[in-house]
Structure formats: C-alpha cells, structure tokens
Design an enzyme around this catalytic site. Structure first.
Site, PDB file in Angstrom:
ATOM      1  N   CYS A 138      11.622 -24.250 -14.076  1.00 50.39           N
ATOM      2  CA  CYS A 138      12.272 -25.666 -14.851  1.00 50.39           C
ATOM      3  C   CYS A 138      12.305 -26.768 -13.673  1.00 50.39           C
ATOM      4  CB  CYS A 138      13.646 -25.266 -15.230  1.00 50.39           C
ATOM      5  SG  CYS A 138      13.996 -24.092 -16.351  1.00 50.39           S
ATOM      6  N   ALA A 139      12.208 -26.148 -12.556  1.00 53.93           N
ATOM      7  CA  ALA A 139      11.818 -27.300 -11.449  1.00 53.93           C
ATOM      8  C   ALA A 139      10.628 -27.958 -11.332  1.00 53.93           C
ATOM      9  CB  ALA A 139      12.265 -26.811  -9.927  1.00 53.93           C
TER      10      ALA A 139
END
Length: 386
Positions: A138-139
């Site tokens: 998700c980063a």
C-alpha cells in the site's frame, strides 16, 4: 519543480456491498470460533462497497496461482490502457512526451513488467525508462510519487507516468481463517489509477519535498506468505496503532520544510482503515474533515492498496481543487512499516499559458506501429472516474 496532475481512476464492474460481505462471512465461516469478532471488525472498517475484477462466484474459487496470475495479466492489459489515455489527456500530454513509466502493483506478477507491454502497444518511445515497484504494498502509491519527483529533479523538464494496478481480490485465500485474514476479505477492493507528473506546467500539486520513514523491527507486521497457492496476506494485530509511530515522521518532514503539518490546506493519505485516519487526526491535531477524500475512497471502494492516494487526489480535483499556493501532504503507508511522504503546493496553470500540441512528422516505423496496434477500447461495464 514538477506538478502532479489530475489522476484517472477506474474500478471493475462487479460490486459487493457490506451486507453481502457479512452474509458471505456468516455462510462460509459459520463454525468459526471468532466469527462474531470478525464481523464486528468488518463492519467497523467503514467500507460500504467494493469493486471486484471477477464476479464473486469466481473470486471465491481458487483455481491455483497460475490461473489467477493469468487473470491478473489479462485484466491488466484489458483495463490499464484506457486509464493511461485519460491520465495523459488530463496532463495535456501524449505517450511520446513521457520519459519514465512507473508501474506499481502488489497483487500479481509479470516479467517483463507491464511497462514493456505498454511501451510496445501504446506508442511510447522506445527509450522510455521503466521502473516497476512490486514489493511496497500500500505504500507504493506514495513511493511512486516520490521516485517520480526524484527523477524530475535529476532530469528537469522530464515527464513521468505513474500506473497503479491492484486486483486485491485475486489474493483471496479460502484456507486462511485467521481473524486478520477474514478482516482483509472485507476490506480490500480492486482499482486501476494513472497520473502524470509534469516536469513543467500543468495544474495540480507542485511537489517540493519528499521523504521516507521505516519503523524499526516491524517488517513482519504486514507481509505476504508466498506459497504454491499464491500470495497470502499476513496482518499483525498491532498494525492499526502504527500512526503513533509514523505521525512524528510526517511532522518532522513538514518542520524541515518550515511548514506546520497541523496547518496544511489538504491531506491526501492512504486509508488502510478508519483507525489510521482517526489516529492521524488525534496525533496531528486535525479535524476529521481533513481526510474527507481518503475517507470517501475507503467507504466507496475499500482499501485499494497503492491506488488509494490517486483516488483520493482525484476526488480533490473533482471538488474543484484548492486555492493557488495552498500547502498539502501526500502520504502512503505500508509494509516495513513504511511511510512515503510528499509535500507540495497547489498550482493552477492559467488557460492562456497552455500551448497547443504541434503536429510532428511521423516516420515509417511509427506508421508501421500504428497499423499493427489494436485500437484501445473501453472494457464493457468498467466504471471510470476522472
């Protein structure tokens, strides 16, 4: 300084609601000793609808990693080009103007990366640089913005295309029965996003500074177990509390830039869940409305992994943007535990400053490519947003 333009976003046509998710959990896991807890956690995510790349009946079947990855490749090639075309239009550029393609995804695997296929099939120059990012979860949305920013600083005037393709539903594992796995089954959704970072000109976020922060000794808190059946999402129960460790990094980045992180005009952050946003409000002394774009993404689409920041940014554009000079923050959080952060100011390019694209000569090689390339069609039923 380069400008992050208006993103293009698309979600698949198959929709599952919260009520349908809860009913499925009750049916599939009726005998689970912690079913009640799992149901409460799913309800508390705030997710009301999610979009899936396959009908739910097919999503729940597991034909093996080989078959699932074939679906990933097929659907990426079917759906990504139209989103890319819209992102280029938003930036008033063509494929020939792009110097680097950044492709981020953690839900399927291709080698060569989809970047090679895009260059071959969409008219990008053969010297276009490629940078796939596959292991930041998700980063990766925030990381892609930062790496694009770094590239534009190294090559002033360059243009970067970022593509995020996340089919989280292809990671569903019916044999994973931990509470964290059951929660993820009701949290993640599928989406594609694309955005252009223009080296010069454009309306959007004028990037000024970026930074990264890794919380020591947390690399096992969010991870994949890679097995014969594919990617198994693993989530530590301590993850919801990570903002207490990451909020100081957000504040420090702003302070180093002589900004007050609690006094910015917009916040575009990855919404892994409502606890993340609630804690950021508390630790950064902000009102809940500060994260309204991220909350809307979470409510309407669930956690769409690396695409969250682009969907949230697109919502700010849909609202009409903000006043010129307004300072803001873009941040993605993911495995590591990692934060990828950017600071920038809103800039609106005056209409009179836009320069029409000039026609250029087409050489024989390009003419041949044009005849060989299949026209891009929007997949039937695909939902798009600007």
């Amino acid at each position: 300084m380069p400008t992050l333009c208006r993103p293009a976003v698309a979600v698949p046509e198959h929709v599952i609601t919260l009520d349908e998710t809860l009913d499925l959990a009750r049916t599939l896991h009726a005998d689970h000793p912690q079913l009640g807890l799992a149901l409460r956690l799913i309800e508390n995510t705030g997710v009301r609808t999610r979009h899936l790349v396959q009908p739910i009946e097919e999503t729940l079947r597991h034909p093996g990693f080989t078959a699932r990855n074939a679906v990933y490749e097929r659907e990426a090639k079917r759906r990504v080009p139209e989103v890319v075309e819209r992102a280029l239009d938003h930036a008033d550029l063509t494929a020939r103007d792009v110097d680097l393609i950044l492709y981020v995804s953690c839900t399927g695997f291709m080698m060569p990366s989809l970047t090679a296929w895009l260059i071959n099939s969409m008219g990008f120059r053969s010297d276009t640089r490629q940078l796939p990012i596959a292991q930041l979860g998700c980063a990766a949305g925030g990381a892609a913005v930062n790496r694009a920013h770094d590239f534009c600083r190294a090559y002033p005037g360059a243009n970067v295309l970022i593509v995020a393709c996340e089919f989280c539903s292809l990671c569903y594992q019916p044999t994973d029965l931990g509470v964290g796995s059951l929660l993820s089954n009701g949290l993640f959704g599928d989406a594609i996003a694309a955005v252009v970072l223009r080296g010069h000109g454009g309306t959007g976020v004028h990037l000024e500074r970026n930074g990264s922060h890794l919380v020591p000794e947390t690399e096992h808190w969010i991870s994949y177990g890679v097995k014969d059946t594919g990617f198994h999402f693993q989530l530590d129960k301590r993850v919801p509390g990570t903002m207490e460790m990451l909020a100081p990094a957000l504040r420090a980045l702003a302070t180093d830039h002589a900004w007050d992180v609690s006094g910015l005009g917009f916040y575009i952050v990855h919404a892994g869940g409502p606890r993340i946003l609630d804690d950021l409000c508390r630790f950064l002394n902000l009102e809940p409305a500060a994260f309204r774009f991220s909350r809307a993404t979470l409510t309407e689409r669930g956690n769409i992994a690396s695409a969250v920041v682009f969907d949230a940014l697109a919502r700010m554009f849909e609202e009409g943007g903000v006043e010129d000079g307004t300072q803001g923050l873009i941040a993605g959080f993911g495995p590591g535990i990692t934060a990828e952060m950017s600071l920038g100011s809103w800039v609106r390019q005056p209409a009179e400053a836009k320069v029409p694209r000039r026609p250029r000569a087409i050489d024989a090689a390009e003419l041949t490519l044009a005849h060989q390339t299949t026209p891009l069609l929007r997949p039937a039923g695909t939902t798009i947003t600007e």
